[in-house]
Design a protein around this motif. Structure first.
Motif, PDB file in Angstrom:
ATOM      1  N   GLY A  65       0.634  -1.440  -0.053  1.00 44.58           N
ATOM      2  CA  GLY A  65      -0.475   0.314  -0.447  1.00 44.58           C
ATOM      3  C   GLY A  65       1.072   0.950   0.104  1.00 44.58           C
ATOM      4  O   GLY A  65       0.076   2.373  -0.061  1.00 44.58           O
ATOM      5  N   GLY A  66       2.138   1.461   0.065  1.00 47.33           N
ATOM      6  CA  GLY A  66       2.787   2.630   0.140  1.00 47.33           C
ATOM      7  C   GLY A  66       3.474   2.177  -1.673  1.00 47.33           C
ATOM      8  O   GLY A  66       3.331   2.230  -2.513  1.00 47.33           O
ATOM      9  N   SER A  67       4.752   3.091  -1.238  1.00 52.48           N
ATOM     10  CA  SER A  67       6.141   3.348  -2.368  1.00 52.48           C
ATOM     11  C   SER A  67       6.510   2.140  -2.797  1.00 52.48           C
ATOM     12  O   SER A  67       6.453   0.957  -2.580  1.00 52.48           O
ATOM     13  CB  SER A  67       6.520   4.659  -1.902  1.00 52.48           C
ATOM     14  N   GLU A  68       6.836   2.224  -4.386  1.00 53.71           N
ATOM     15  CA  GLU A  68       7.528   0.851  -4.779  1.00 53.71           C
ATOM     16  C   GLU A  68       9.631   1.624  -4.230  1.00 53.71           C
ATOM     17  O   GLU A  68       9.623   2.452  -4.423  1.00 53.71           O
ATOM     18  CB  GLU A  68       7.716   1.431  -6.556  1.00 53.71           C
ATOM     19  N   PRO A  69       9.937   0.713  -4.546  1.00 52.40           N
ATOM     20  CA  PRO A  69      11.559   0.876  -3.937  1.00 52.40           C
ATOM     21  C   PRO A  69      11.793   1.910  -5.470  1.00 52.40           C
ATOM     22  O   PRO A  69      11.368   1.844  -6.744  1.00 52.40           O
ATOM     23  CB  PRO A  69      11.697  -0.177  -4.442  1.00 52.40           C
ATOM     24  N   THR A  70      12.766   2.749  -4.864  1.00 50.83           N
ATOM     25  CA  THR A  70      12.799   3.926  -5.604  1.00 50.83           C
ATOM     26  C   THR A  70      14.219   4.803  -5.534  1.00 50.83           C
ATOM     27  O   THR A  70      14.465   4.933  -4.031  1.00 50.83           O
ATOM     28  CB  THR A  70      12.214   5.348  -5.654  1.00 50.83           C
ATOM     29  N   ILE A  71      15.174   5.233  -6.271  1.00 50.70           N
ATOM     30  CA  ILE A  71      15.860   6.011  -5.716  1.00 50.70           C
ATOM     31  C   ILE A  71      16.071   7.428  -6.741  1.00 50.70           C
ATOM     32  O   ILE A  71      15.955   6.858  -7.807  1.00 50.70           O
ATOM     33  CB  ILE A  71      17.708   5.210  -6.440  1.00 50.70           C
ATOM     34  N   SER A  72      15.827   8.253  -6.177  1.00 45.55           N
ATOM     35  CA  SER A  72      15.836   9.409  -6.599  1.00 45.55           C
ATOM     36  C   SER A  72      17.154  10.395  -6.737  1.00 45.55           C
ATOM     37  O   SER A  72      17.956  10.689  -5.127  1.00 45.55           O
ATOM     38  CB  SER A  72      14.359  10.398  -6.293  1.00 45.55           C
ATOM     39  N   VAL A  73      17.539  11.240  -7.470  1.00 44.60           N
ATOM     40  CA  VAL A  73      18.064  11.985  -7.828  1.00 44.60           C
ATOM     41  C   VAL A  73      18.000  13.287  -8.311  1.00 44.60           C
ATOM     42  O   VAL A  73      17.175  12.854  -9.619  1.00 44.60           O
ATOM     43  CB  VAL A  73      19.519  11.566  -9.553  1.00 44.60           C
ATOM     44  N   LYS A  74      18.306  14.820  -7.665  1.00 45.43           N
ATOM     45  CA  LYS A  74      17.677  15.779  -7.730  1.00 45.43           C
ATOM     46  C   LYS A  74      19.214  16.562  -8.464  1.00 45.43           C
ATOM     47  O   LYS A  74      20.146  16.709  -7.801  1.00 45.43           O
ATOM     48  CB  LYS A  74      17.355  16.193  -6.548  1.00 45.43           C
ATOM     49  N   ASN A  75      19.065  17.533  -9.656  1.00 45.42           N
ATOM     50  CA  ASN A  75      19.895  17.915 -10.167  1.00 45.42           C
ATOM     51  C   ASN A  75      19.220  19.319  -9.675  1.00 45.42           C
ATOM     52  O   ASN A  75      18.460  20.347 -10.252  1.00 45.42           O
ATOM     53  CB  ASN A  75      20.001  18.616 -11.043  1.00 45.42           C
ATOM     54  N   ARG A  76      20.114  20.619  -8.107  1.00 44.93           N
ATOM     55  CA  ARG A  76      19.458  22.055  -7.642  1.00 44.93           C
ATOM     56  C   ARG A  76      19.359  23.229  -9.059  1.00 44.93           C
ATOM     57  O   ARG A  76      18.604  23.626  -8.771  1.00 44.93           O
ATOM     58  CB  ARG A  76      20.168  22.000  -6.662  1.00 44.93           C
ATOM     59  N   GLU A  77      20.534  22.781  -9.717  1.00 41.98           N
ATOM     60  CA  GLU A  77      21.042  23.606 -10.851  1.00 41.98           C
ATOM     61  C   GLU A  77      19.891  23.596 -11.879  1.00 41.98           C
ATOM     62  O   GLU A  77      19.900  25.511 -12.502  1.00 41.98           O
ATOM     63  CB  GLU A  77      22.395  23.562 -11.047  1.00 41.98           C
ATOM     64  N   ILE A  78      19.356  22.592 -12.106  1.00 38.32           N
ATOM     65  CA  ILE A  78      19.060  22.923 -13.273  1.00 38.32           C
ATOM     66  C   ILE A  78      17.033  22.133 -13.071  1.00 38.32           C
ATOM     67  O   ILE A  78      16.147  21.731 -13.849  1.00 38.32           O
ATOM     68  CB  ILE A  78      18.944  22.477 -14.729  1.00 38.32           C
ATOM     69  N   LYS A  79      17.253  22.633 -11.898  1.00 36.36           N
ATOM     70  CA  LYS A  79      15.625  21.561 -10.901  1.00 36.36           C
ATOM     71  C   LYS A  79      15.193  20.571 -11.763  1.00 36.36           C
ATOM     72  O   LYS A  79      14.095  20.797 -12.314  1.00 36.36           O
ATOM     73  CB  LYS A  79      14.657  22.546 -10.908  1.00 36.36           C
ATOM     74  N   THR A  80      16.223  19.895 -12.233  1.00 36.28           N
ATOM     75  CA  THR A  80      15.547  18.853 -12.569  1.00 36.28           C
ATOM     76  C   THR A  80      15.602  17.384 -12.112  1.00 36.28           C
ATOM     77  O   THR A  80      16.228  17.493 -11.912  1.00 36.28           O
ATOM     78  CB  THR A  80      15.696  18.858 -14.114  1.00 36.28           C
ATOM     79  N   ASP A  81      14.849  16.408 -11.938  1.00 36.16           N
ATOM     80  CA  ASP A  81      14.896  15.171 -11.024  1.00 36.16           C
ATOM     81  C   ASP A  81      14.729  13.994 -11.786  1.00 36.16           C
ATOM     82  O   ASP A  81      14.077  14.196 -13.093  1.00 36.16           O
ATOM     83  CB  ASP A  81      13.739  15.350  -9.920  1.00 36.16           C
TER      84      ASP A  81
END
Length: 163
Positions: A65-81
């Motif tokens: 009932g929760g999220s799927e396993p995930t690795i997220s990377v964020k780029n602060r400079e271009i505001k793109t994940d």
């Protein structure tokens, strides 16, 4: 000589800025959708290590009932994940890769004023190699080439991001 040294210094600083622009977090299967473990600064090498050791097969398909396993990377400079998750069962699964970025859209069913929104496009990647190669483009900040490569994959979902 001075010009060469300045060029080397500028390239070194640009590389350092780019390397420090990325952070990452991890969601285990079953976490609440807004729950994640912050990991800190990210590089392509750090991502590869985390991606390869992550227990994808053990966590895919858990009906929690929760999220799927995930690795997220964020780029602060271009505001793109950019992130990777999995769907399926331990015996057969595929990766989902998703890019979240600023996009200009027209409101009111395409007839209103333009506004910038956070947009998510999610694609199906059937192999580890595809995930790794697309993340290389992301870490190189080559978003046009990343989007070009993603466009070759089956589209899973595309919409305004809700977060």
């Amino acid at each position: 000589m001075k010009k060469v040294l300045l060029t080397i210094l500028a390239l070194t600083l640009a590389t350092k800025v780019m390397a420090n622009s990325f952070t990452y977090d991890i969601q285990q299967a079953g976490y609440d959708f807004d729950q994640y473990d912050l990991k800190g600064e990210a590089t392509y090498q750090i991502f590869l290590e985390e991606f390869r050791k992550f227990p994808w097969k053990e966590q895919v398909g858990r009906d929690t009932g929760g999220s799927e396993p995930t690795i997220s990377v964020k780029n602060r400079e271009i505001k793109t994940d950019y992130w990777v998750s999995v769907v399926g069962e331990p015996s057969e699964y595929a990766y989902l890769v998703g890019i979240v970025y600023p996009k200009t859209v027209k409101s009111l069913f395409g007839f209103g004023k333009e506004k910038e929104v956070r947009w998510v496009s999610i694609y199906i990647a059937e192999s580890q190699e595809v995930v790794e190669s697309t993340f290389k483009y992301y870490f190189d900040s080559n978003i046009p080439l990343l989007k070009e490569e993603l466009s070759k994959l089956p589209l899973f979902l595309e919409q305004e991001a809700r977060y």
